[in-house]
Design a protein around this motif. Structure first.
Motif, short mmCIF file in Angstrom:
data_model
loop_
_atom_site.label_atom_id
_atom_site.label_comp_id
_atom_site.label_asym_id
_atom_site.label_seq_id
_atom_site.Cartn_x
_atom_site.Cartn_y
_atom_site.Cartn_z
N VAL A 244 0.84 -1.19 0.00
CA VAL A 244 0.00 0.00 0.00
C VAL A 244 0.88 1.25 0.00
O VAL A 244 1.89 1.31 0.70
CB VAL A 244 -0.96 0.01 1.21
N VAL A 245 0.49 2.22 -0.82
CA VAL A 245 1.22 3.49 -0.90
C VAL A 245 0.51 4.52 -0.02
O VAL A 245 -0.71 4.70 -0.09
CB VAL A 245 1.29 4.01 -2.35
N ILE A 246 1.29 5.17 0.83
CA ILE A 246 0.78 6.21 1.72
C ILE A 246 1.28 7.56 1.22
O ILE A 246 2.49 7.77 1.07
CB ILE A 246 1.26 5.98 3.17
N THR A 247 0.35 8.47 0.95
CA THR A 247 0.73 9.82 0.53
C THR A 247 0.45 10.86 1.61
O THR A 247 0.90 11.99 1.51
CB THR A 247 -0.03 10.23 -0.75
N ARG A 248 -0.30 10.46 2.63
CA ARG A 248 -0.60 11.37 3.74
C ARG A 248 -0.50 10.62 5.05
O ARG A 248 -1.02 9.51 5.19
CB ARG A 248 -2.02 11.95 3.58
N SER A 249 0.17 11.22 6.00
CA SER A 249 0.27 10.63 7.34
C SER A 249 0.24 11.74 8.38
O SER A 249 0.48 12.92 8.05
CB SER A 249 1.55 9.79 7.48
N GLN A 250 -0.04 11.37 9.62
CA GLN A 250 -0.18 12.37 10.68
C GLN A 250 0.24 11.78 12.01
O GLN A 250 -0.10 10.64 12.33
CB GLN A 250 -1.64 12.84 10.75
N TRP A 251 1.01 12.56 12.78
CA TRP A 251 1.30 12.19 14.17
C TRP A 251 0.15 12.67 15.05
O TRP A 251 -0.20 13.85 15.05
CB TRP A 251 2.60 12.82 14.63
N ILE A 252 -0.46 11.76 15.78
CA ILE A 252 -1.51 12.11 16.74
C ILE A 252 -0.81 12.46 18.04
O ILE A 252 -0.02 11.66 18.58
CB ILE A 252 -2.48 10.94 16.94
N ARG A 253 -1.08 13.64 18.57
CA ARG A 253 -0.34 14.18 19.72
C ARG A 253 -1.21 14.23 20.98
O ARG A 253 -2.43 14.39 20.90
CB ARG A 253 0.20 15.58 19.39
N ALA A 254 -0.57 14.13 22.11
CA ALA A 254 -1.27 14.18 23.39
C ALA A 254 -1.79 15.59 23.65
O ALA A 254 -1.09 16.57 23.39
CB ALA A 254 -0.34 13.75 24.51
N ASP A 255 -3.02 15.67 24.15
CA ASP A 255 -3.56 16.99 24.49
C ASP A 255 -3.30 17.35 25.95
O ASP A 255 -3.38 18.51 26.34
CB ASP A 255 -5.07 17.05 24.21
N ARG A 256 -2.94 16.33 26.76
CA ARG A 256 -2.63 16.57 28.17
C ARG A 256 -1.45 15.71 28.58
O ARG A 256 -1.13 14.70 27.95
CB ARG A 256 -3.83 16.23 29.05
N GLY A 257 -0.80 16.10 29.66
CA GLY A 257 0.22 15.24 30.24
C GLY A 257 -0.41 14.09 30.98
O GLY A 257 -1.55 14.18 31.45
N GLY A 258 0.31 12.98 31.08
CA GLY A 258 -0.23 11.83 31.80
C GLY A 258 0.50 10.56 31.46
O GLY A 258 1.62 10.57 30.95
N PHE A 259 -0.16 9.45 31.75
CA PHE A 259 0.42 8.12 31.53
C PHE A 259 -0.50 7.39 30.56
O PHE A 259 -1.71 7.32 30.78
CB PHE A 259 0.53 7.36 32.85
#
Length: 366
Positions: A244-259
């Motif tokens: 599969v070819v990927i042309t778009r990707s994204q890092w999903i980031r934490a909205d708060r600190g935690g575990f």
């Protein structure tokens, strides 16, 4: 594309490199504080017959050792016999960073942002210039082996500029399930090598400071696939049924600190709004849930559950067609003990994963 005159491989900085033999050479790239020459060890394997020259490099970032393990396996492979052409094997490209167990050079620069370099520039730029002229300058094709950065892991994927027909041929021949279509950052080895007419691809797989058996197996299989495709060695190509070819990707980031409690692992197929990780405080109280923004595959993720606001948690590659996920899963299930199945199982052991039911149509967290 810039034109270039390819350098001969018959001699290496005054040393003869005979046809039909394996020759160990060294490339002087800098000097120590004591003025002692710093030399990169290289093995050149030459066939009796003319053909393409391919370079294989690892540890361009000094802490990324999976590629080093793969090249060492090739170095010890007595069955590897070239029908034509030449192979340049470089197990450690960035010796100064490798000696410090670091991604970066002592001048704190990223060598993989300094190509093609300059003979009169910074330390990093001068090293890049030597590598570029002596290795890329002699090669027709290239494969550069990488891992994720510190405290992260990657499901093996090839990255290539698919606008370049020869780079595209290498990328699909290598044989990873996932191919990221991108030209690469400015100053990166693969981007600048392609620019001067040496189509080059990158493998990203696994973690830093490790030599992981399944990642090494992936790299060695891929390198041999490319050599078969270029008709440099005998053999059959071994690739997954689906790519599969990927042309778009994204890092999903934490909205708060935690575990974090992870709900997915590297290589997993995810649906839109599928929970990726639950963020809790240190007493286990739920603070937020990170959700997949679209259907795709987990290319990479953090291996450190302690997180601060804004830090990357999960790298999702978006599928271009709705059936891609089903096709990949079907391909994996149809193969008995496939490398892809073993990869998913291996990388899943790097994080603790528990299931959580999807949250309906809740919006994804930033």
């Amino acid at each position: 594309m810039a034109k270039r005159e390819k350098a001969t491989i018959d001699h290496w900085q005054g040393q003869e490199v005979p046809i039909g033999q394996s020759t160990d050479v060294k490339l002087a790239v800098s000097e120590s504080y004591t003025g002692i020459s710093l030399k990169i060890p290289i093995r050149i394997i030459r066939s009796q017959n003319e053909g393409p020259t391919v370079f294989i490099t690892a540890a361009l970032h000094g802490d990324e050792l999976n590629g080093t393990g793969a090249i060492r396996q090739l170095l010890c492979d007595e069955t590897l016999s070239l029908k034509c052409g030449n192979l340049i094997l470089v197990p450690i490209l960035n010796l100064l960073a490798f000696d410090r167990h670091s991604r970066y050079l002592p001048d704190r620069r990223d060598l993989n942002r300094c190509f093609p370099g300059s003979e009169s520039g910074s330390l990093a730029s001068r090293i890049a210039s030597q590598i570029f002229s002596e290795i890329i300058g002699r090669s027709d094709y290239g494969i550069d082996l990488h891992t994720a950065s510190v405290r992260r892991t990657n499901y093996p994927n090839v990255r290539a500029d698919l606008r370049n027909p020869e780079a595209k041929r290498l990328a699909f021949s290598f044989g990873t399930e996932v191919i990221l279509d991108a030209s690469g950052p400015l100053g990166s080895l693969r981007r600048e090598a392609c620019h001067v007419g040496c189509p080059t691809i990158v493998l990203e797989g696994g973690e830093v400071w490790k030599v992981e058996p399944r990642i090494v197996e992936t790299a060695v299989r891929g390198i041999k696939n490319v050599l078969v495709k270029l008709e440099m060695i005998d053999g059959e190509m071994d690739r997954p049924e689906r790519q599969v070819v990927i042309t778009r990707s994204q890092w999903i980031r934490a909205d708060r600190g935690g575990f974090l409690q992870f709900h997915v692992h590297p290589g997993q197929i995810v649906e839109t709004n599928q929970p990726l990780a639950t963020n809790t405080d240190l007493l286990g109280r739920e603070q937020s849930v990170l959700l997949a923004p679209y259907e795709g595959v987990v290319i990479g993720m953090t291996t450190l559950p302690a997180i601060s606001p804004g830090e990357p948690v999960c790298h999702i590659g978006k599928f271009q067609k709705s059936t891609a996920g089903e096709e990949l899963l079907e391909s994996r299930s149809d193969s008995d003990n496939s490398l892809e199945e073993r990869l998913v199982e291996h990388l899943a052991s790097n994080v603790m994963v528990t299931e959580r039911e999807p949250e309906g149509d809740s919006p994804a967290q930033p």
